[in-house]
Design a protein around this motif. Sequence first.
Motif, PDB file in Angstrom:
ATOM      1  N   ARG A 111      -0.488  -8.929 -21.279  1.00 53.42           N
ATOM      2  CA  ARG A 111       0.195  -8.132 -22.302  1.00 53.42           C
ATOM      3  C   ARG A 111       0.848  -6.877 -21.734  1.00 53.42           C
ATOM      4  O   ARG A 111       1.741  -6.315 -22.338  1.00 53.42           O
ATOM      5  N   ASP A 112       0.389  -6.447 -20.572  1.00 50.53           N
ATOM      6  CA  ASP A 112       0.960  -5.247 -19.952  1.00 50.53           C
ATOM      7  C   ASP A 112       2.236  -5.535 -19.168  1.00 50.53           C
ATOM      8  O   ASP A 112       2.919  -4.602 -18.744  1.00 50.53           O
ATOM      9  N   LEU A 113       2.541  -6.806 -18.962  1.00 52.34           N
ATOM     10  CA  LEU A 113       3.710  -7.154 -18.139  1.00 52.34           C
ATOM     11  C   LEU A 113       4.993  -7.114 -18.956  1.00 52.34           C
ATOM     12  O   LEU A 113       5.018  -7.528 -20.110  1.00 52.34           O
ATOM     13  N   PRO A 114       6.078  -6.639 -18.347  1.00 47.40           N
ATOM     14  CA  PRO A 114       7.373  -6.673 -19.047  1.00 47.40           C
ATOM     15  C   PRO A 114       7.882  -8.106 -19.163  1.00 47.40           C
ATOM     16  O   PRO A 114       7.436  -9.007 -18.447  1.00 47.40           O
ATOM     17  N   VAL A 115       8.814  -8.305 -20.062  1.00 41.93           N
ATOM     18  CA  VAL A 115       9.373  -9.635 -20.324  1.00 41.93           C
ATOM     19  C   VAL A 115       9.927 -10.262 -19.052  1.00 41.93           C
ATOM     20  O   VAL A 115       9.729 -11.460 -18.804  1.00 41.93           O
ATOM     21  N   GLU A 116      10.580  -9.479 -18.224  1.00 45.93           N
ATOM     22  CA  GLU A 116      11.175 -10.016 -17.002  1.00 45.93           C
ATOM     23  C   GLU A 116      10.103 -10.607 -16.082  1.00 45.93           C
ATOM     24  O   GLU A 116      10.301 -11.656 -15.473  1.00 45.93           O
ATOM     25  N   GLU A 117       8.971  -9.927 -15.975  1.00 48.65           N
ATOM     26  CA  GLU A 117       7.888 -10.425 -15.126  1.00 48.65           C
ATOM     27  C   GLU A 117       7.245 -11.673 -15.732  1.00 48.65           C
ATOM     28  O   GLU A 117       6.904 -12.611 -15.014  1.00 48.65           O
ATOM     29  N   LEU A 118       7.106 -11.711 -17.040  1.00 49.41           N
ATOM     30  CA  LEU A 118       6.583 -12.914 -17.703  1.00 49.41           C
ATOM     31  C   LEU A 118       7.512 -14.099 -17.437  1.00 49.41           C
ATOM     32  O   LEU A 118       7.048 -15.214 -17.184  1.00 49.41           O
ATOM     33  N   TYR A 119       8.798 -13.860 -17.495  1.00 51.69           N
ATOM     34  CA  TYR A 119       9.755 -14.933 -17.230  1.00 51.69           C
ATOM     35  C   TYR A 119       9.648 -15.416 -15.787  1.00 51.69           C
ATOM     36  O   TYR A 119       9.681 -16.613 -15.523  1.00 51.69           O
ATOM     37  N   ARG A 120       9.480 -14.488 -14.848  1.00 53.88           N
ATOM     38  CA  ARG A 120       9.315 -14.874 -13.439  1.00 53.88           C
ATOM     39  C   ARG A 120       8.042 -15.704 -13.259  1.00 53.88           C
ATOM     40  O   ARG A 120       8.038 -16.683 -12.510  1.00 53.88           O
ATOM     41  N   LEU A 121       6.970 -15.322 -13.939  1.00 53.42           N
ATOM     42  CA  LEU A 121       5.737 -16.108 -13.871  1.00 53.42           C
ATOM     43  C   LEU A 121       5.966 -17.510 -14.425  1.00 53.42           C
ATOM     44  O   LEU A 121       5.533 -18.498 -13.841  1.00 53.42           O
ATOM     45  N   HIS A 122       6.627 -17.589 -15.563  1.00 52.06           N
ATOM     46  CA  HIS A 122       6.921 -18.888 -16.173  1.00 52.06           C
ATOM     47  C   HIS A 122       7.673 -19.791 -15.201  1.00 52.06           C
ATOM     48  O   HIS A 122       7.370 -20.982 -15.078  1.00 52.06           O
ATOM     49  N   GLN A 123       8.616 -19.234 -14.485  1.00 56.08           N
ATOM     50  CA  GLN A 123       9.419 -20.032 -13.564  1.00 56.08           C
ATOM     51  C   GLN A 123       8.597 -20.561 -12.384  1.00 56.08           C
ATOM     52  O   GLN A 123       8.977 -21.551 -11.771  1.00 56.08           O
ATOM     53  N   ARG A 124       7.481 -19.934 -12.074  1.00 54.81           N
ATOM     54  CA  ARG A 124       6.660 -20.380 -10.938  1.00 54.81           C
ATOM     55  C   ARG A 124       5.831 -21.613 -11.279  1.00 54.81           C
ATOM     56  O   ARG A 124       5.346 -22.288 -10.392  1.00 54.81           O
ATOM     57  N   PHE A 125       5.657 -21.882 -12.562  1.00 55.39           N
ATOM     58  CA  PHE A 125       4.928 -23.081 -12.968  1.00 55.39           C
ATOM     59  C   PHE A 125       5.905 -24.250 -12.980  1.00 55.39           C
ATOM     60  O   PHE A 125       6.729 -24.375 -13.863  1.00 55.39           O
ATOM     61  N   ARG A 126       5.805 -25.094 -11.987  1.00 52.59           N
ATOM     62  CA  ARG A 126       6.710 -26.249 -11.893  1.00 52.59           C
ATOM     63  C   ARG A 126       5.869 -27.499 -11.655  1.00 52.59           C
ATOM     64  O   ARG A 126       5.175 -27.591 -10.658  1.00 52.59           O
ATOM     65  N   GLY A 127       5.962 -28.439 -12.568  1.00 51.49           N
ATOM     66  CA  GLY A 127       5.218 -29.683 -12.417  1.00 51.49           C
ATOM     67  C   GLY A 127       3.719 -29.489 -12.546  1.00 51.49           C
ATOM     68  O   GLY A 127       3.235 -28.447 -12.956  1.00 51.49           O
ATOM     69  N   GLU A 128       3.003 -30.512 -12.182  1.00 46.40           N
ATOM     70  CA  GLU A 128       1.542 -30.478 -12.218  1.00 46.40           C
ATOM     71  C   GLU A 128       1.000 -29.786 -10.975  1.00 46.40           C
ATOM     72  O   GLU A 128       1.597 -29.853  -9.905  1.00 46.40           O
ATOM     73  N   PHE A 129      -0.144 -29.168 -11.097  1.00 44.24           N
ATOM     74  CA  PHE A 129      -0.833 -28.588  -9.961  1.00 44.24           C
ATOM     75  C   PHE A 129      -1.144 -29.708  -8.971  1.00 44.24           C
ATOM     76  O   PHE A 129      -1.684 -30.742  -9.333  1.00 44.24           O
ATOM     77  N   ALA A 130      -0.797 -29.531  -7.723  1.00 42.62           N
ATOM     78  CA  ALA A 130      -1.049 -30.508  -6.652  1.00 42.62           C
ATOM     79  C   ALA A 130      -0.531 -31.899  -7.032  1.00 42.62           C
ATOM     80  O   ALA A 130      -1.183 -32.907  -6.801  1.00 42.62           O
ATOM     81  N   GLU A 131       0.672 -31.921  -7.577  1.00 46.14           N
ATOM     82  CA  GLU A 131       1.279 -33.181  -8.008  1.00 46.14           C
ATOM     83  C   GLU A 131       1.374 -34.162  -6.839  1.00 46.14           C
ATOM     84  O   GLU A 131       1.791 -33.797  -5.746  1.00 46.14           O
ATOM     85  N   GLY A 132       0.951 -35.383  -7.069  1.00 45.21           N
ATOM     86  CA  GLY A 132       0.997 -36.416  -6.052  1.00 45.21           C
ATOM     87  C   GLY A 132      -0.226 -36.462  -5.161  1.00 45.21           C
ATOM     88  O   GLY A 132      -0.381 -37.379  -4.360  1.00 45.21           O
ATOM     89  N   LEU A 133      -1.101 -35.481  -5.281  1.00 48.85           N
ATOM     90  CA  LEU A 133      -2.299 -35.444  -4.456  1.00 48.85           C
ATOM     91  C   LEU A 133      -3.422 -36.208  -5.145  1.00 48.85           C
ATOM     92  O   LEU A 133      -3.848 -35.853  -6.230  1.00 48.85           O
ATOM     93  N   GLU A 134      -3.863 -37.263  -4.544  1.00 51.00           N
ATOM     94  CA  GLU A 134      -4.962 -38.072  -5.061  1.00 51.00           C
ATOM     95  C   GLU A 134      -5.814 -38.516  -3.877  1.00 51.00           C
ATOM     96  O   GLU A 134      -5.301 -38.742  -2.788  1.00 51.00           O
ATOM     97  N   ILE A 135      -7.090 -38.637  -4.095  1.00 51.44           N
ATOM     98  CA  ILE A 135      -7.988 -39.172  -3.083  1.00 51.44           C
ATOM     99  C   ILE A 135      -8.733 -40.340  -3.715  1.00 51.44           C
ATOM    100  O   ILE A 135      -9.475 -40.159  -4.680  1.00 51.44           O
TER     101      ILE A 135
END
Length: 69
Positions: free
Chosen positions: A7-31
């Motif tokens: 809640r303390d972050l400005p809108v611009e920083e929230l948008y930058r955070l949003h952009q860092r979420f791309r796809g699934e975490f460790a996409e394609g990684l399976e054991i």
Amino acid sequence: AIQGNLRDLPVEELYRLHQRFRGEFAEGLEIDRNPEFAVWLGAQRRCYRDMHIAVLKLLVSRVDSQTSE
């Protein structure tokens, strides 16, 4: 930033955070034949998805409040 108060972050920083979420975490990684890893990976993916949702909700609420002013 996620571990702090979003809640303390400005809108611009929230948008930058949003952009860092791309796809699934460790996409394609399976054991194969490793149920412990599969459980851990599923939990991590849910955690990252929840964090992304929190960022998006706050971002939308901030943008909505700014446009209504």
